[in-house]
Scaffold this active site. Structure first.
Site, short mmCIF file in Angstrom:
data_model
loop_
_atom_site.label_atom_id
_atom_site.label_comp_id
_atom_site.label_asym_id
_atom_site.label_seq_id
_atom_site.Cartn_x
_atom_site.Cartn_y
_atom_site.Cartn_z
N LYS A 9 0.84 -1.20 0.00
CA LYS A 9 0.00 0.00 0.00
C LYS A 9 0.88 1.26 0.00
CE LYS A 9 -3.80 -2.38 2.43
NZ LYS A 9 -4.79 -2.29 3.53
N TYR A 49 -12.11 -2.52 -3.48
CA TYR A 49 -12.67 -2.59 -2.13
C TYR A 49 -14.20 -2.60 -2.12
CZ TYR A 49 -8.23 -2.18 0.44
OH TYR A 49 -7.00 -2.42 1.00
N PHE A 57 -15.95 3.72 6.75
CA PHE A 57 -14.57 4.11 6.43
C PHE A 57 -14.23 3.95 4.95
CE2 PHE A 57 -14.50 -0.32 7.88
CZ PHE A 57 -13.80 -0.96 6.85
N ARG A 85 -1.48 -14.58 3.70
CA ARG A 85 -2.26 -13.90 4.75
C ARG A 85 -1.59 -14.08 6.12
NH1 ARG A 85 -6.62 -10.36 3.80
NH2 ARG A 85 -7.58 -11.16 5.68
N THR A 91 -5.20 -8.01 10.62
CA THR A 91 -5.60 -6.66 10.21
C THR A 91 -5.43 -5.66 11.35
OG1 THR A 91 -7.28 -7.76 8.86
CG2 THR A 91 -7.45 -5.37 9.07
N ARG A 102 2.83 -6.92 8.88
CA ARG A 102 2.16 -5.86 9.64
C ARG A 102 2.72 -5.74 11.05
NH1 ARG A 102 -3.88 -7.36 7.38
NH2 ARG A 102 -3.85 -6.04 5.51
N ASN A 112 -1.81 -0.10 7.00
CA ASN A 112 -1.26 -1.38 7.43
C ASN A 112 -0.41 -2.08 6.36
OD1 ASN A 112 -3.33 -2.16 5.80
ND2 ASN A 112 -4.47 -3.30 7.35
N GLU A 126 -9.32 -10.13 -8.05
CA GLU A 126 -8.36 -9.04 -7.89
C GLU A 126 -7.23 -9.12 -8.93
OE1 GLU A 126 -7.40 -9.33 -3.72
OE2 GLU A 126 -9.44 -8.73 -3.14
P1 GTP Z 1 -6.86 -5.91 3.10
O1 GTP Z 1 -5.83 -6.93 2.76
O2 GTP Z 1 -6.39 -4.48 2.89
O3 GTP Z 1 -8.18 -6.20 2.43
O4 GTP Z 1 -7.04 -6.06 4.67
P2 GTP Z 1 -7.80 -7.21 5.45
O5 GTP Z 1 -8.36 -8.22 4.50
O6 GTP Z 1 -6.88 -7.68 6.50
O7 GTP Z 1 -8.98 -6.38 6.11
P3 GTP Z 1 -10.42 -6.01 5.53
O8 GTP Z 1 -10.57 -6.51 4.14
O9 GTP Z 1 -11.43 -6.37 6.53
O10 GTP Z 1 -10.34 -4.41 5.49
C1 GTP Z 1 -9.72 -3.75 4.40
C2 GTP Z 1 -8.86 -2.63 4.92
O11 GTP Z 1 -9.72 -1.63 5.44
C3 GTP Z 1 -7.95 -3.00 6.08
O12 GTP Z 1 -6.70 -3.46 5.67
C4 GTP Z 1 -7.81 -1.70 6.83
O13 GTP Z 1 -6.69 -0.97 6.36
C5 GTP Z 1 -9.07 -0.95 6.49
N1 GTP Z 1 -9.99 -0.94 7.61
C6 GTP Z 1 -10.63 -1.98 8.18
N2 GTP Z 1 -11.41 -1.57 9.19
C7 GTP Z 1 -11.25 -0.23 9.27
C8 GTP Z 1 -11.79 0.80 10.10
O14 GTP Z 1 -12.58 0.55 11.00
N3 GTP Z 1 -11.37 2.08 9.84
C9 GTP Z 1 -10.49 2.38 8.83
N4 GTP Z 1 -10.12 3.64 8.62
N5 GTP Z 1 -9.97 1.45 8.04
C10 GTP Z 1 -10.33 0.17 8.24
MG MG Z 2 -9.53 -7.74 2.82
#
Ligand code: GTP
Ligand code: MG
Length: 136
Positions: A9, A49, A57, A85, A91, A102, A112, A126
């Site tokens: 990112k 996304y 958010f 993962r 996360t 992370r 992150n 994707e």
């Molecule tokens: P990705 O690999 O980025 O998809 O992360 P993930 O699969 O571990 O998490 P998820 O798909 O649930 O959420 C996508 C992204 O949204 C996360 O990586 C976070 O950076 C962001 N995110 C999740 N929850 C929150 C939140 O409550 N607030 C904010 N600002 N960002 C969030």
């Molecule tokens: Mg995700």
């Protein structure tokens, strides 16, 4: 054999940890099939996304992911979706263990460092979105 979509990112690019991250996946034994440094359009970020479109958010998430260059990658290997993962870490920063990407580089939920596909269906979707159908 399985493929996944991983993306450093904008915070990870800014922190100059692309090399460290690529190194981890190479050392684990995965094969890099495609990679590019690019700034994602708002349209691409919203599609990427889409599952979070109704979340409060979502706007912040799209703004962040389009705020600078990302390093998009396709990696191949045995069980790579699940293992990547695990290598990324959780996360939530309070749950991401030291030794994970992370856990080593991030302290906040929104910034992150890395994205990774969470299932075979999302990996295919994707990879198609970022690299086109020939890499899926
Ligand atoms: P990705 O690999 O980025 O998809 O992360 P993930 O699969 O571990 O998490 P998820 O798909 O649930 O959420 C996508 C992204 O949204 C996360 O990586 C976070 O950076 C962001 N995110 C999740 N929850 C929150 C939140 O409550 N607030 C904010 N600002 N960002 C969030
Ligand atoms: Mg995700």
């Amino acid at each position: 054999i399985e493929k996944t979509f991983l993306m450093v990112k904008p915070d990870g690019v800014e922190r100059q940890v692309i090399g460290d991250i690529v190194d981890r996946f190479e050392r684990r034994g995965f094969e890099l099939k495609g990679a590019k440094l690019m700034v994602a359009s708002k349209e691409l970020a919203e599609k990427h996304y889409a599952e979070h479109a109704e979340r409060p958010f979502f706007g912040e998430l799209v703004d962040f992911i389009t705020s600078g260059p990302v390093f998009a990658m396709v990696w191949e290997g045995e069980n790579v979706i699940k293992l990547a993962r695990t290598m990324m870490g959780a996360t939530k920063p309070e749950d991401s263990n030291p030794g994970t990407i992370r856990g080593d580089f991030a302290t906040t939920l929104s910034h992150n460092i890395i994205h990774g596909s969470d299932s075979l269906a999302s990996a295919e979707r994707e990879i198609g979105l970022w690299f086109g159908s020939e890499l899926v």
